[in-house]
Design an enzyme around this catalytic site. Structure first.
Site, PDB file in Angstrom:
ATOM      1  N   GLN A   1      16.056 -17.967  18.156  1.00  0.00           N
ATOM      2  CA  GLN A   1      17.312 -17.729  18.878  1.00  0.00           C
ATOM      3  C   GLN A   1      17.414 -18.637  20.117  1.00  0.00           C
ATOM      4  OE1 GLN A   1      19.495 -15.748  17.523  1.00  0.00           O
ATOM      5  NE2 GLN A   1      21.077 -15.954  19.091  1.00  0.00           N
TER       6      GLN A   1
ATOM      7  N   ARG B   1      15.983 -28.278  27.408  1.00  0.00           N
ATOM      8  CA  ARG B   1      17.334 -28.253  26.838  1.00  0.00           C
ATOM      9  C   ARG B   1      18.388 -27.986  27.926  1.00  0.00           C
ATOM     10  NH1 ARG B   1      20.998 -29.437  22.846  1.00  0.00           N
ATOM     11  NH2 ARG B   1      22.376 -27.688  22.414  1.00  0.00           N
TER      12      ARG B   1
ATOM     13  N   GLU C   1      -2.482  -6.809   4.008  1.00  0.00           N
ATOM     14  CA  GLU C   1      -3.538  -5.870   4.485  1.00  0.00           C
ATOM     15  C   GLU C   1      -2.920  -4.506   4.785  1.00  0.00           C
ATOM     16  OE1 GLU C   1      -6.987  -6.863   6.499  1.00  0.00           O
ATOM     17  OE2 GLU C   1      -6.952  -8.972   5.897  1.00  0.00           O
ATOM     18  N   GLY C   2      -1.940  -4.154   3.983  1.00  0.00           N
ATOM     19  CA  GLY C   2      -1.244  -2.874   4.109  1.00  0.00           C
ATOM     20  C   GLY C   2       0.061  -3.057   4.857  1.00  0.00           C
ATOM     21  N   THR C   3       1.166  -2.637   4.236  1.00  0.00           N
ATOM     22  CA  THR C   3       2.468  -2.734   4.912  1.00  0.00           C
ATOM     23  C   THR C   3       2.414  -1.933   6.216  1.00  0.00           C
ATOM     24  OG1 THR C   3       3.297  -0.734   3.846  1.00  0.00           O
ATOM     25  CG2 THR C   3       3.679  -2.823   2.681  1.00  0.00           C
TER      26      THR C   3
ATOM     27  N   TRP D   1      -1.380 -11.115  -5.835  1.00  0.00           N
ATOM     28  CA  TRP D   1      -1.185 -11.446  -4.410  1.00  0.00           C
ATOM     29  C   TRP D   1      -2.522 -11.748  -3.731  1.00  0.00           C
ATOM     30  CZ3 TRP D   1       1.253  -6.307  -5.348  1.00  0.00           C
ATOM     31  CH2 TRP D   1       2.533  -6.438  -5.876  1.00  0.00           C
TER      32      TRP D   1
ATOM     33  N   THR E   1      -4.792 -13.785  -1.706  1.00  0.00           N
ATOM     34  CA  THR E   1      -4.728 -14.894  -0.753  1.00  0.00           C
ATOM     35  C   THR E   1      -5.907 -15.843  -0.969  1.00  0.00           C
ATOM     36  OG1 THR E   1      -3.691 -13.385   0.794  1.00  0.00           O
ATOM     37  CG2 THR E   1      -4.521 -15.454   1.703  1.00  0.00           C
TER      38      THR E   1
ATOM     39  N   ALA F   1      -9.862  -8.883  -3.587  1.00  0.00           N
ATOM     40  CA  ALA F   1      -8.974  -8.549  -4.704  1.00  0.00           C
ATOM     41  C   ALA F   1      -8.902  -7.047  -4.904  1.00  0.00           C
ATOM     42  CB  ALA F   1      -9.451  -9.261  -5.970  1.00  0.00           C
TER      43      ALA F   1
HETATM   44  N1  COS Z   1     -13.075   4.166   5.296  1.00  0.00           N
HETATM   45  C1  COS Z   1     -13.873   4.736   4.385  1.00  0.00           C
HETATM   46  N2  COS Z   1     -13.444   5.698   3.534  1.00  0.00           N
HETATM   47  C2  COS Z   1     -12.147   6.068   3.616  1.00  0.00           C
HETATM   48  C3  COS Z   1     -11.259   5.508   4.536  1.00  0.00           C
HETATM   49  C4  COS Z   1     -11.770   4.529   5.416  1.00  0.00           C
HETATM   50  N3  COS Z   1     -10.982   3.943   6.332  1.00  0.00           N
HETATM   51  N4  COS Z   1     -10.046   6.086   4.401  1.00  0.00           N
HETATM   52  C5  COS Z   1     -10.179   6.960   3.414  1.00  0.00           C
HETATM   53  N5  COS Z   1     -11.437   6.961   2.921  1.00  0.00           N
HETATM   54  C6  COS Z   1     -11.994   7.768   1.841  1.00  0.00           C
HETATM   55  C7  COS Z   1     -11.445   9.172   1.855  1.00  0.00           C
HETATM   56  O1  COS Z   1     -12.224  10.017   2.695  1.00  0.00           O
HETATM   57  C8  COS Z   1     -11.543   9.560   0.407  1.00  0.00           C
HETATM   58  O2  COS Z   1     -12.872   9.907   0.084  1.00  0.00           O
HETATM   59  P1  COS Z   1     -13.288  11.446  -0.336  1.00  0.00           P
HETATM   60  O3  COS Z   1     -12.489  11.735  -1.555  1.00  0.00           O
HETATM   61  O4  COS Z   1     -14.751  11.328  -0.595  1.00  0.00           O
HETATM   62  O5  COS Z   1     -12.918  12.276   0.851  1.00  0.00           O
HETATM   63  C9  COS Z   1     -11.269   8.249  -0.334  1.00  0.00           C
HETATM   64  O6  COS Z   1     -11.566   7.209   0.602  1.00  0.00           O
HETATM   65  C10 COS Z   1      -9.839   8.136  -0.766  1.00  0.00           C
HETATM   66  O7  COS Z   1      -9.026   8.253   0.370  1.00  0.00           O
HETATM   67  P2  COS Z   1      -7.571   8.866   0.344  1.00  0.00           P
HETATM   68  O8  COS Z   1      -7.589  10.126  -0.456  1.00  0.00           O
HETATM   69  O9  COS Z   1      -7.064   8.918   1.729  1.00  0.00           O
HETATM   70  O10 COS Z   1      -6.809   7.745  -0.512  1.00  0.00           O
HETATM   71  P3  COS Z   1      -5.286   7.551  -0.849  1.00  0.00           P
HETATM   72  O11 COS Z   1      -5.196   7.194  -2.277  1.00  0.00           O
HETATM   73  O12 COS Z   1      -4.484   8.690  -0.343  1.00  0.00           O
HETATM   74  O13 COS Z   1      -4.906   6.203  -0.073  1.00  0.00           O
HETATM   75  C11 COS Z   1      -4.245   4.794   1.719  1.00  0.00           C
HETATM   76  C12 COS Z   1      -5.033   6.000   1.242  1.00  0.00           C
HETATM   77  C13 COS Z   1      -2.754   4.915   1.505  1.00  0.00           C
HETATM   78  C14 COS Z   1      -4.527   4.739   3.199  1.00  0.00           C
HETATM   79  C15 COS Z   1      -4.800   3.532   1.018  1.00  0.00           C
HETATM   80  O14 COS Z   1      -4.443   3.533  -0.342  1.00  0.00           O
HETATM   81  C16 COS Z   1      -4.327   2.236   1.632  1.00  0.00           C
HETATM   82  O15 COS Z   1      -4.837   1.827   2.677  1.00  0.00           O
HETATM   83  N6  COS Z   1      -3.373   1.575   0.963  1.00  0.00           N
HETATM   84  C17 COS Z   1      -2.941   0.255   1.380  1.00  0.00           C
HETATM   85  C18 COS Z   1      -3.818  -0.734   0.721  1.00  0.00           C
HETATM   86  C19 COS Z   1      -3.717  -2.033   1.363  1.00  0.00           C
HETATM   87  O16 COS Z   1      -3.882  -2.160   2.571  1.00  0.00           O
HETATM   88  N7  COS Z   1      -3.484  -3.049   0.541  1.00  0.00           N
HETATM   89  C20 COS Z   1      -3.429  -4.382   1.010  1.00  0.00           C
HETATM   90  C21 COS Z   1      -4.488  -5.115   0.283  1.00  0.00           C
HETATM   91  S1  COS Z   1      -5.142  -6.431   1.199  1.00  0.00           S
HETATM   92  S2  COS Z   1      -3.781  -7.812   1.175  1.00  0.00           S
END
Ligand code: COS
Length: 385
Positions: free
Chosen positions: A342, A273, A369-371, A161, A163, A129
């Site tokens: 198709q 077919r 799991e992220g667009t 959302w 799952t 979540a």
């Molecule tokens: N593993 C561990 N830490 C990570 C990481 C990773 N893969 N990616 C980033 N971090 C850390 C960063 O280093 C940062 O820490 P510090 O401030 O200590 O440096 C912190 O996490 C925040 O990262 P960042 O500043 O990059 O965050 P953003 O808010 O810019 O967001 C994205 C990054 C867009 C990549 C993130 O919000 C994302 O993945 N969004 C999609 C979410 C998603 O997949 N949702 C689906 C849910 S499951 S159905």
């Protein structure tokens, strides 16, 4: 190394091949027969849950130390892929069980792991979540809060959302514990369905994966014991993203399975077919479409296993490869399932054949799991940092 017959150059282990044979047989016998009904009636695939639970394929990733089988990440992908080949909704049972426990496995205390993980081995489910109505791609802007109260935590807010929401017993929930610290003020918790103040909201009405409930969750002064936090306060967002690094390959695996199911159906149908006095598989147009579909599935599968293997080896900087695998495989799944429809022509557009369901199920793999736009953000950040 050259010429050494003992050196398994770039090939899956025999155990992986044997696992595929076993899970394919189970999927075809005990899951496939119900896939149409599950989709048409938007009902949970109880038959699949039972079959997966009885065979231990429901949560094969749980380490042996917690009574699980400790299957590696590639093996887990193979299970998800093979179930998805016959039923996308059912493949979310092993996939989301991993998603809902990966943060705990990576960063949780021994006590918390020992409390939660055996429940999955015993057939209960877990969900993840992170998202909220107004915090999807921008996950760090979440508003759900957790406040310390004596030895407990009190959660307030909502998630959406989710799952398998409502079917799962355990939920990995990300919540803000320090609003001044942005992403570093978010913590991760394990919440149980019976915790005071935990409420499951309505289910979404969806285009696909109709057998897997997608629900809203509400936390109304939800009280949980202090030791349910995963790691230290403020590490929850990192745990959430680290989790996705490990589980995006599983969505890639789901996508590969859906695409393979559609290709298999298309091969059988086009051989059978007849038009213009011959099978439509005898036309070069059909042959080239099938060849392209199979070629892209093969590439996607390789990328998925590569990313899963890197995660298993504990390699750092998984962001690029896991995002690439999920993105590529899901784009392939959308293309392949659409082309399968198709090739079936008018018949493909009806529910008489499984390809329209597979096409609808494939769509979500480009979103959750992220667009795939976010996957490209993750990939390009890794390239440019
Ligand atoms: N593993 C561990 N830490 C990570 C990481 C990773 N893969 N990616 C980033 N971090 C850390 C960063 O280093 C940062 O820490 P510090 O401030 O200590 O440096 C912190 O996490 C925040 O990262 P960042 O500043 O990059 O965050 P953003 O808010 O810019 O967001 C994205 C990054 C867009 C990549 C993130 O919000 C994302 O993945 N969004 C999609 C979410 C998603 O997949 N949702 C689906 C849910 S499951 S159905």
């Amino acid at each position: 190394m050259a010429g050494n017959p003992d050196f398994d150059l770039f090939k899956l282990a025999d155990e992986h091949d044997e696992l595929r044979t076993a899970i394919r047989a189970l999927s075809e016998k005990e899951i496939a027969p119900y896939a149409k009904d599950v989709d048409e009636n938007s009902r949970f695939p109880e038959e699949a849950l039972k079959a997966l639970n009885n065979s231990g394929f429901n949560a094969i990733h749980v380490p042996e130390a917690y009574d699980g089988q400790g299957a590696d990440s590639v093996a887990t992908c193979i299970v998800i892929e093979e179930v998805a080949r016959v039923c996308g909704s059912s493949s979310l049972i092993p996939a989301v069980n991993k998603l809902g426990t990966m943060g705990l496995i990576l960063n949780g205390s021994e006590e918390l792991k020992a409390k939660v993980l055996p429940d999955l081995v015993n057939g209960e489910m877990a969900s993840y979540a992170l998202s909220e109505r107004e915090a999807g791609s921008d996950a760090a802007s979440m508003r759900t809060r957790a406040k310390a109260d004596g030895d407990d935590w009190i959660l307030n807010g909502s998630k959406c959302w989710i799952t398998n929401g409502g079917k799962s017993s355990w939920y990995t929930v990300m919540a803000v514990t320090d609003a001044d610290k942005g992403a570093n003020g978010i913590s991760a918790f394990m919440v149980h369905k019976d915790d005071e103040g935990f409420v499951v909201g309505p289910k979404e009405k969806k285009l696909g994966i109709k057998g897997s409930p997608t629900a809203e969750l509400y936390f109304e002064n939800c009280r949980i014991p202090g030791d349910r936090i995963i790691g230290e306060p403020g590490t929850g967002f990192k745990t959430a993203l680290q989790t996705l690094d490990h589980t995006r390959p599983t969505i890639g695996a789901q996508a590969v399975g859906l695409a393979q199911g559609a290709l298999d159906a298309a091969i059988a149908y086009t051989k059978d077919r007849k038009q213009f006095g011959t099978s439509i598989a005898s036309f070069q147009n059909t042959q080239f479409m099938l060849a392209d579909m199979a070629m892209k599935i093969e590439a996607a599968r390789l990328m998925v296993y590569t990313s899963a293997a890197k995660a298993e080896r504990g390699e750092k900087n998984l962001g690029f490869i896991s995002a690439a695998a999920k993105c590529f495989a899901s784009d392939v799944a959308m293309e392949v399932t659409t082309n399968a429809v198709q090739l079936f022509g008018g018949a493909g557009y009806t529910t008489d054949f499984p390809v329209e369901r597979m096409m609808r199920d494939a769509k979500i793999t480009q979103i959750y799991e992220g667009t795939n736009q976010i996957q490209r953000v993750v990939m390009s950040r890794a390239l440019l940092k």
